[in-house]
Design a protein around this motif. Structure first.
Motif, mmCIF file in Angstrom:
data_model
loop_
_atom_site.group_PDB
_atom_site.id
_atom_site.type_symbol
_atom_site.label_atom_id
_atom_site.label_comp_id
_atom_site.label_asym_id
_atom_site.label_seq_id
_atom_site.Cartn_x
_atom_site.Cartn_y
_atom_site.Cartn_z
ATOM 1 N N ILE A 131 -13.874 28.062 -0.640
ATOM 2 C CA ILE A 131 -14.439 29.556 -0.161
ATOM 3 C C ILE A 131 -14.172 29.734 1.371
ATOM 4 O O ILE A 131 -14.645 28.885 2.061
ATOM 5 N N GLY A 132 -13.826 31.007 1.702
ATOM 6 C CA GLY A 132 -13.672 31.311 3.058
ATOM 7 C C GLY A 132 -14.163 32.566 3.455
ATOM 8 O O GLY A 132 -14.323 33.390 2.258
ATOM 9 N N TRP A 133 -14.661 32.841 4.703
ATOM 10 C CA TRP A 133 -14.893 34.086 5.141
ATOM 11 C C TRP A 133 -13.572 34.527 6.208
ATOM 12 O O TRP A 133 -13.363 33.724 6.940
ATOM 13 N N PHE A 134 -13.443 35.903 5.930
ATOM 14 C CA PHE A 134 -12.107 36.478 6.484
ATOM 15 C C PHE A 134 -12.776 37.622 7.204
ATOM 16 O O PHE A 134 -13.959 38.254 6.506
ATOM 17 N N ARG A 135 -12.137 38.214 8.019
ATOM 18 C CA ARG A 135 -12.666 39.479 8.624
ATOM 19 C C ARG A 135 -11.391 40.597 8.852
ATOM 20 O O ARG A 135 -10.201 39.903 9.604
ATOM 21 N N GLN A 136 -11.487 41.638 8.882
ATOM 22 C CA GLN A 136 -10.654 42.633 9.603
ATOM 23 C C GLN A 136 -11.356 43.652 10.382
ATOM 24 O O GLN A 136 -12.153 44.439 9.815
ATOM 25 N N ALA A 137 -10.679 43.666 11.521
ATOM 26 C CA ALA A 137 -11.236 44.768 12.443
ATOM 27 C C ALA A 137 -10.278 46.039 12.483
ATOM 28 O O ALA A 137 -9.193 45.788 12.071
ATOM 29 N N PRO A 138 -10.798 47.315 12.749
ATOM 30 C CA PRO A 138 -9.855 48.322 12.804
ATOM 31 C C PRO A 138 -8.802 48.168 13.549
ATOM 32 O O PRO A 138 -8.699 47.813 14.815
ATOM 33 N N GLY A 139 -7.504 48.196 12.795
ATOM 34 C CA GLY A 139 -5.931 48.306 13.793
ATOM 35 C C GLY A 139 -5.635 46.880 13.781
ATOM 36 O O GLY A 139 -4.763 46.672 14.342
ATOM 37 N N LYS A 140 -6.283 45.920 13.181
ATOM 38 C CA LYS A 140 -5.895 44.431 13.412
ATOM 39 C C LYS A 140 -5.675 43.890 11.935
ATOM 40 O O LYS A 140 -6.141 44.389 10.939
ATOM 41 N N THR B 266 -17.164 42.637 15.386
ATOM 42 C CA THR B 266 -17.267 43.719 14.482
ATOM 43 C C THR B 266 -15.927 43.948 13.788
ATOM 44 O O THR B 266 -15.020 43.776 14.004
ATOM 45 N N ALA B 267 -16.341 43.863 12.485
ATOM 46 C CA ALA B 267 -15.243 43.781 11.281
ATOM 47 C C ALA B 267 -15.846 43.762 9.981
ATOM 48 O O ALA B 267 -16.897 44.105 9.864
ATOM 49 N N VAL B 268 -15.006 44.323 9.115
ATOM 50 C CA VAL B 268 -15.247 44.092 7.518
ATOM 51 C C VAL B 268 -15.186 42.484 7.238
ATOM 52 O O VAL B 268 -13.994 42.050 7.484
ATOM 53 N N TYR B 269 -16.283 41.893 6.839
ATOM 54 C CA TYR B 269 -16.085 40.573 6.619
ATOM 55 C C TYR B 269 -15.966 40.288 5.213
ATOM 56 O O TYR B 269 -16.687 40.864 4.198
ATOM 57 N N TYR B 270 -15.140 39.555 4.427
ATOM 58 C CA TYR B 270 -14.583 39.192 3.062
ATOM 59 C C TYR B 270 -14.904 37.867 2.688
ATOM 60 O O TYR B 270 -14.611 36.867 3.480
ATOM 61 N N CYS B 271 -15.339 37.722 1.678
ATOM 62 C CA CYS B 271 -15.413 36.210 0.954
ATOM 63 C C CYS B 271 -14.368 36.230 0.119
ATOM 64 O O CYS B 271 -13.875 37.117 -0.576
ATOM 65 N N ALA B 272 -13.797 35.002 0.247
ATOM 66 C CA ALA B 272 -12.529 34.702 -0.838
ATOM 67 C C ALA B 272 -12.724 33.140 -1.339
ATOM 68 O O ALA B 272 -13.287 32.712 -0.768
ATOM 69 N N ALA B 273 -11.927 33.298 -2.249
ATOM 70 C CA ALA B 273 -11.855 31.634 -3.112
ATOM 71 C C ALA B 273 -10.274 31.406 -3.489
ATOM 72 O O ALA B 273 -9.520 32.501 -3.602
ATOM 73 N N GLU B 274 -10.053 30.192 -3.271
ATOM 74 C CA GLU B 274 -8.732 29.631 -3.886
ATOM 75 C C GLU B 274 -8.896 28.159 -4.463
ATOM 76 O O GLU B 274 -9.863 27.420 -3.906
ATOM 77 N N PHE B 275 -8.376 28.041 -5.474
ATOM 78 C CA PHE B 275 -8.541 26.607 -6.223
ATOM 79 C C PHE B 275 -7.996 25.474 -5.401
ATOM 80 O O PHE B 275 -6.964 25.575 -5.179
ATOM 81 N N LEU B 276 -8.996 24.507 -5.346
ATOM 82 C CA LEU B 276 -8.677 23.239 -5.020
ATOM 83 C C LEU B 276 -7.790 23.236 -3.497
ATOM 84 O O LEU B 276 -6.512 22.476 -3.570
ATOM 85 N N SER C 224 -7.585 22.619 0.700
ATOM 86 C CA SER C 224 -8.461 22.286 2.004
ATOM 87 C C SER C 224 -8.837 23.446 2.791
ATOM 88 O O SER C 224 -8.569 24.617 2.634
ATOM 89 N N ALA C 225 -10.073 23.335 3.615
ATOM 90 C CA ALA C 225 -10.717 24.428 4.215
ATOM 91 C C ALA C 225 -9.669 24.883 5.111
ATOM 92 O O ALA C 225 -9.531 26.128 5.199
ATOM 93 N N GLN C 226 -9.008 23.993 6.145
ATOM 94 C CA GLN C 226 -7.906 24.565 7.116
ATOM 95 C C GLN C 226 -6.701 25.350 6.280
ATOM 96 O O GLN C 226 -6.516 26.365 6.806
ATOM 97 N N ALA C 227 -6.180 24.985 5.146
ATOM 98 C CA ALA C 227 -5.259 25.572 4.589
ATOM 99 C C ALA C 227 -5.696 26.760 3.879
ATOM 100 O O ALA C 227 -4.956 27.727 3.939
ATOM 101 N N MET C 228 -6.892 26.953 3.660
ATOM 102 C CA MET C 228 -7.360 28.102 3.091
ATOM 103 C C MET C 228 -7.473 29.164 4.001
ATOM 104 O O MET C 228 -7.195 30.375 3.732
ATOM 105 N N CYS C 229 -7.823 28.880 5.231
ATOM 106 C CA CYS C 229 -8.234 29.713 6.249
ATOM 107 C C CYS C 229 -6.917 30.326 7.218
ATOM 108 O O CYS C 229 -6.888 31.278 7.733
ATOM 109 N N VAL C 230 -5.683 29.822 6.605
ATOM 110 C CA VAL C 230 -4.515 30.424 7.191
ATOM 111 C C VAL C 230 -3.499 30.863 6.179
ATOM 112 O O VAL C 230 -2.263 31.018 6.480
#
Length: 125
Positions: A34-43, A91-101, A103-109
């Motif tokens: 599970i990961g937390w991602f974010r998107q700020a306006p224009g980014k 400041t951003a919209v924060y999203y939760c995401a999931a991916e099957f099996l 690693s934490a680092q792989a997921m975040c990139v």
């Protein structure tokens, strides 16, 4: 089907704290990172913090290290993001995401397969 629902966003003054929650569908946390991602306006959307499904290892974006903490409660199927010492640049919209099996680092990139609807975090100075 993986379903993710975020909550806990809001408006907070710089230096304040918020705790985001991501409620996952039944048994998701047993097999999905599970990961937390974010998107700020224009980014572009970016990975903030991720946690693996296997050993609980974590990954943090450099700019949030020491301020944010990710944790999971498998019994409740919830992943949390505790955000302290918030800054206006968080400041951003924060999203939760999931991916099957993965690693934490792989997921975040990478772009995970499953997403929540997002929750707005606004930090004012």
């Amino acid at each position: 089907q993986v379903q993710l629902v975020e909550s806990g966003g809001g408006l907070v003054q710089s230096g304040g704290s918020l705790k985001l929650s991501c409620a996952a569908s039944r048994s998701t946390l047993d097999y999905y990172a599970i990961g937390w991602f974010r998107q700020a306006p224009g980014k572009e959307r970016e990975g903030v913090s991720c946690i693996s499904s296997t050993d609980g290892s974590t990954y943090y974006k450099d700019s949030v290290k020491g301020r944010f903490t990710i944790s999971r409660d498998n019994a409740k199927n919830v992943v949390y993001l505790q955000m302290n010492s918030l800054k206006p640049e968080d400041t951003a919209v924060y999203y939760c995401a999931a991916e099957f099996l993965v690693s934490a680092q792989a997921m975040c990139v990478r772009e995970p397969d499953h997403w929540g609807q997002g929750t707005q975090v606004t930090v004012w100075s």
